[in-house]
Write a protein that holds these residues in place. Structure first.
Motif, PDB file in Angstrom:
ATOM      1  N   GLU A  90      -8.710  -7.065  -5.503  1.00 35.34           N
ATOM      2  CA  GLU A  90      -9.004  -8.339  -4.877  1.00 35.34           C
ATOM      3  C   GLU A  90      -7.731  -8.663  -3.858  1.00 35.34           C
ATOM      4  O   GLU A  90      -8.036  -9.048  -2.760  1.00 35.34           O
ATOM      5  CB  GLU A  90      -9.257  -9.483  -5.701  1.00 35.34           C
ATOM      6  CG  GLU A  90     -10.511  -9.314  -6.715  1.00 35.34           C
ATOM      7  CD  GLU A  90     -11.295 -10.632  -6.139  1.00 35.34           C
ATOM      8  OE1 GLU A  90     -11.390 -11.155  -4.966  1.00 35.34           O
ATOM      9  OE2 GLU A  90     -12.261 -10.883  -7.033  1.00 35.34           O
ATOM     10  N   GLU A  91      -6.605  -8.433  -4.229  1.00 34.42           N
ATOM     11  CA  GLU A  91      -5.478  -8.765  -3.651  1.00 34.42           C
ATOM     12  C   GLU A  91      -5.241  -8.084  -2.441  1.00 34.42           C
ATOM     13  O   GLU A  91      -4.281  -8.301  -1.631  1.00 34.42           O
ATOM     14  CB  GLU A  91      -4.151  -8.851  -4.522  1.00 34.42           C
ATOM     15  CG  GLU A  91      -4.314  -9.337  -5.956  1.00 34.42           C
ATOM     16  CD  GLU A  91      -4.796  -8.316  -6.909  1.00 34.42           C
ATOM     17  OE1 GLU A  91      -4.245  -7.274  -7.304  1.00 34.42           O
ATOM     18  OE2 GLU A  91      -5.890  -8.601  -7.225  1.00 34.42           O
TER      19      GLU A  91
ATOM     20  N   PRO B 121      -7.083  -9.967   1.710  1.00 29.87           N
ATOM     21  CA  PRO B 121      -6.849 -11.068   2.353  1.00 29.87           C
ATOM     22  C   PRO B 121      -5.711 -10.803   3.509  1.00 29.87           C
ATOM     23  O   PRO B 121      -4.773  -9.844   3.368  1.00 29.87           O
ATOM     24  CB  PRO B 121      -6.165 -12.163   1.489  1.00 29.87           C
ATOM     25  CG  PRO B 121      -6.001 -11.559   0.259  1.00 29.87           C
ATOM     26  CD  PRO B 121      -6.642 -10.207   0.193  1.00 29.87           C
ATOM     27  N   PRO B 122      -5.623 -11.513   4.457  1.00 30.38           N
ATOM     28  CA  PRO B 122      -4.684 -11.340   5.834  1.00 30.38           C
ATOM     29  C   PRO B 122      -3.240 -11.586   4.940  1.00 30.38           C
ATOM     30  O   PRO B 122      -3.270 -12.666   4.343  1.00 30.38           O
ATOM     31  CB  PRO B 122      -5.028 -12.260   6.666  1.00 30.38           C
ATOM     32  CG  PRO B 122      -5.753 -13.317   5.918  1.00 30.38           C
ATOM     33  CD  PRO B 122      -6.449 -12.549   5.024  1.00 30.38           C
ATOM     34  N   VAL B 123      -2.296 -10.907   5.402  1.00 30.41           N
ATOM     35  CA  VAL B 123      -0.679 -11.420   4.957  1.00 30.41           C
ATOM     36  C   VAL B 123      -0.077 -11.412   6.321  1.00 30.41           C
ATOM     37  O   VAL B 123      -0.137 -10.599   7.347  1.00 30.41           O
ATOM     38  CB  VAL B 123      -0.200 -10.395   4.092  1.00 30.41           C
ATOM     39  CG1 VAL B 123      -0.708 -10.777   2.564  1.00 30.41           C
ATOM     40  CG2 VAL B 123      -0.395  -9.238   4.308  1.00 30.41           C
ATOM     41  N   PRO B 124       0.878 -12.403   6.194  1.00 28.01           N
ATOM     42  CA  PRO B 124       1.686 -12.491   7.455  1.00 28.01           C
ATOM     43  C   PRO B 124       2.600 -11.357   7.960  1.00 28.01           C
ATOM     44  O   PRO B 124       3.004 -10.696   7.135  1.00 28.01           O
ATOM     45  CB  PRO B 124       2.415 -13.690   7.075  1.00 28.01           C
ATOM     46  CG  PRO B 124       2.488 -13.856   5.630  1.00 28.01           C
ATOM     47  CD  PRO B 124       1.423 -12.945   5.124  1.00 28.01           C
TER      48      PRO B 124
END
Ligand SMILES: Cc1cc2nc3c(=O)[nH]c(=O)nc-3n(C[C@H](O)[C@H](O)[C@H](O)COP(=O)(O)OP(=O)(O)OC[C@H]3O[C@@H](n4cnc5c(N)ncnc54)[C@H](O)[C@@H]3O)c2cc1C
Lengths: 485, 53
Positions: free
Chosen positions: B12-13, B16-19
């Motif tokens: 799941e981790e 998502p978008p990460v900066p």
């Protein structure tokens, strides 16, 4: 002379008291009954829980402030409301029990013309076996809980420093707990503290939540404008956790906690366990447990209160399915429909229904957050109620013209993600309105023009500024009334 | 069993978008954040002001 009794001195009750006294002056009596000698600015408990603030920075003694304002203060907890008085005298009254040293348990009677119930939530740790500071998990819901959490978090630091691995679980401790925002802030602050000490590699951080999707926050999620996209708070929340190396378990209803082991049921109906070395789980909330009696002594608690102990107000409590939920079901004046001189503000009022979509596991367990009522709506409902009561007393105007529905009111949520003036961060999110209005805003349920979803140092400065501003306001320092709720 | 070849996918981790570095830079760039501080305050005040009557 009219007598207004306010039960509770939290964000809602204290705001109501401040405006009642400001408007009513010396000619009328404002009486506060609250069990703690302190006012506490609850949002900053997060910083107490990571050792960045001391208890005395988030609380102050109420008696000095109330003395200055001319408000009568009883350190006591209300236990019963007699809205019709009794057979001898029809004047309504409250029975309360002193909590101050020397008088503990002593009961007394206070008559009222108007009653404001601002008793907030009862932290219902008992609803989950083994939950809470008396069990095996931490809490940050009060300054004393947060101090205890900080003490135990330091043991985690020492173990990590010795090279031991540690599992940290933070989130919700009941299948229907709310206040995810606070737990979310806490996990980000704990992650930040690990990073500052170079301990992140040995610490496993897990977000455990009853939300269907992350970012639901008990308000069915939201959409925010961000970097040229309209993004759901699911993506926003997942992104923040992923960036901080936090794993997550969602759709999980915690049923029981043992030393080092959390038992939970998933929405799919599976029974699972999660080990932990340190856990901070938010309990379910219930009403303060006040009872109500008719003049002949008959128990009429169900006439005034919903089964969860929160007080019934001008909401539409007709049982409805999710598809039938409507923004118009939400209250505007917070007046009790039976006894018109009783109001319930802040968390003390019974919401008509959840905001998030109700979800049930195949075993029949409801696993979803109940609606949050954060600081801003608590302050606003306290203020408009005070203004309505003051106009009723001073002008005989009972039209309750000051109104504030969570279906119209916006809210700003600043989620702290690290305390430092130069390296700190916070995620600033705004929604407007809090309860989605799908008729007015068919695309996103809310006004997308007024949304913000931004992470940065500026958010931390704002959160810190709000801490000082709201404490200034609560102490009644010069021009306090100019500071909005 | 731990997957050593593809350790960071299908979790799941991992979705998502990460900066990026540049996003992280702007988030803590004091001058830019002073400007954002005023913008955010203005936006929040607008919401607070229109919430009740
Ligand atoms: C850790 C944490 C962080 C949070 N952070 C934020 C945030 O950043 N932003 C935000 O908007 N919201 C935040 N919230 C939510 C916010 O704190 C609540 O919305 C707010 O405190 C609710 O105000 P209230 O007055 O209804 O209840 P409370 O503040 O809980 O006050 C209730 C009062 O009633 C008193 N009382 C209880 N029982 C009785 C009785 N029987 N008789 C008389 N008095 C009684 C209590 O002692 C207390 O004084 C946070 C909450 C937590 C737990």
């Amino acid at each position: 002379m009219a007598k207004v009794v306010v039960l509770g001195a939290g964000i809602a009750g204290h705001t109501a008291t401040a405006f009642l006294k400001k408007k009513l002056g010396k000619k009328h009596e404002v009486i506060v009954i609250s069990p703690s000698p302190y006012y506490q600015w609850i949002p900053s408990n997060i910083w107490v829980g990571v050792g960045r603030m001391k208890e005395d920075e988030v609380r102050f003694k109420l008696d000095k402030v109330y003395k200055k304002w001319g408000v009568i203060f009883h350190q006591a907890k209300a236990v019963g409301i007699y809205p019709e008085g009794d057979v001898k005298d029809a004047k309504p009254y409250v029975i309360a029990e002193y909590t101050s040293e020397g008088k503990i348990g002593e009961q007394f009677k206070i008559e009222y013309d108007f009653l404001v119930n601002a008793t907030g939530p009862k932290l219902n740790f008992e609803a989950t076996e083994g939950l809470g500071p008396k069990g095996f998990t931490e809490s940050v819901c009060s300054y004393s809980h947060a101090s205890e959490a900080w003490k135990n978090l330091q043991h985690v630091f020492s173990k990590l420093e010795k090279g031991e691995k540690q599992k940290i679980v933070i989130g919700t401790g009941h299948p229907m707990a709310t206040c995810q925002g606070a737990a979310f802030e806490y996990i980000l602050n704990v992650a930040y503290e690990f990073k500052q000490r170079n301990l992140s590699d040995k610490a496993e951080l897990i977000w455990l939540t009853n939300e269907y999707e992350l970012g639901d926050f008990g308000m069915s999620g939201a959409y925010v404008k961000r970097n040229g996209y309209i993004t759901s708070t699911k993506i926003f929340a997942e992104s923040v956790l992923a960036e901080n190396n936090v794993k997550w378990i969602k759709r999980a209803g915690v049923k029981k906690v043992e030393k080092g082991l959390i038992h939970y049921e998933t929405l799919a109906g599976e029974y699972k366990t999660q080990e932990f070395d340190f856990a901070m789980l938010i309990p379910s909330f219930a009403g303060a447990g006040l009872k109500a009696y008719a003049n002949d002594g008959t128990d009429i608690t169900t006439r005034l209160f919903a089964p969860n102990g929160f007080m019934k107000v001008d909401a539409d409590y007709t049982p409805k399915t999710y598809e039938e939920f409507n923004v118009k079901d939400w209250p505007e004046t917070y007046q009790n429909p039976v006894y018109k001189n009783i109001f319930a503000v802040g968390i003390a009022f019974a919401p008509p229904h959840p905001i998030s979509k109700p979800q049930t596991s195949p075993n029949g367990t409801s696993i979803f957050p109940t609606p949050p009522r954060t600081g801003m709506p608590s302050g606003v409902t306290g203020k408009i109620t005070a203004l309505n009561i003051a106009e009723w007393i001073l002008k005989g105007d009972d039209s309750l013209k000051h109104r504030a529905s969570m279906g119209k009111m916006g809210a700003a949520c600043i989620v702290s993600a690290g305390f430092s003036l130069t390296k700190g961060q916070a995620a600033t999110m705004t929604v407007n309105p809090i309860v989605p209005d799908w008729e007015k805003y068919p695309d996103y349920g809310r006004n997308i023009k007024y949304t913000v979803g931004e992470i940065g140092l500026a958010g931390h400065w704002m959160k810190l500024m709000l801490h000082y501003m709201f404490i200034h306001k609560a102490k009644g320092y010069p021009f306090w009334w100019l500071i909005p709720e | 069993m731990e997957n050593k070849n593809n350790p960071k996918v299908y979790y799941e981790e991992s979705y998502p978008p990460v900066p990026t570095k540049s996003v992280k830079f702007w988030r803590s760039c004091v001058i830019w954040q002073i400007y954002r501080f005023f913008v955010l305050n203005y936006k929040v005040m607008k919401i607070v002001a229109f919430g009740h009557n």
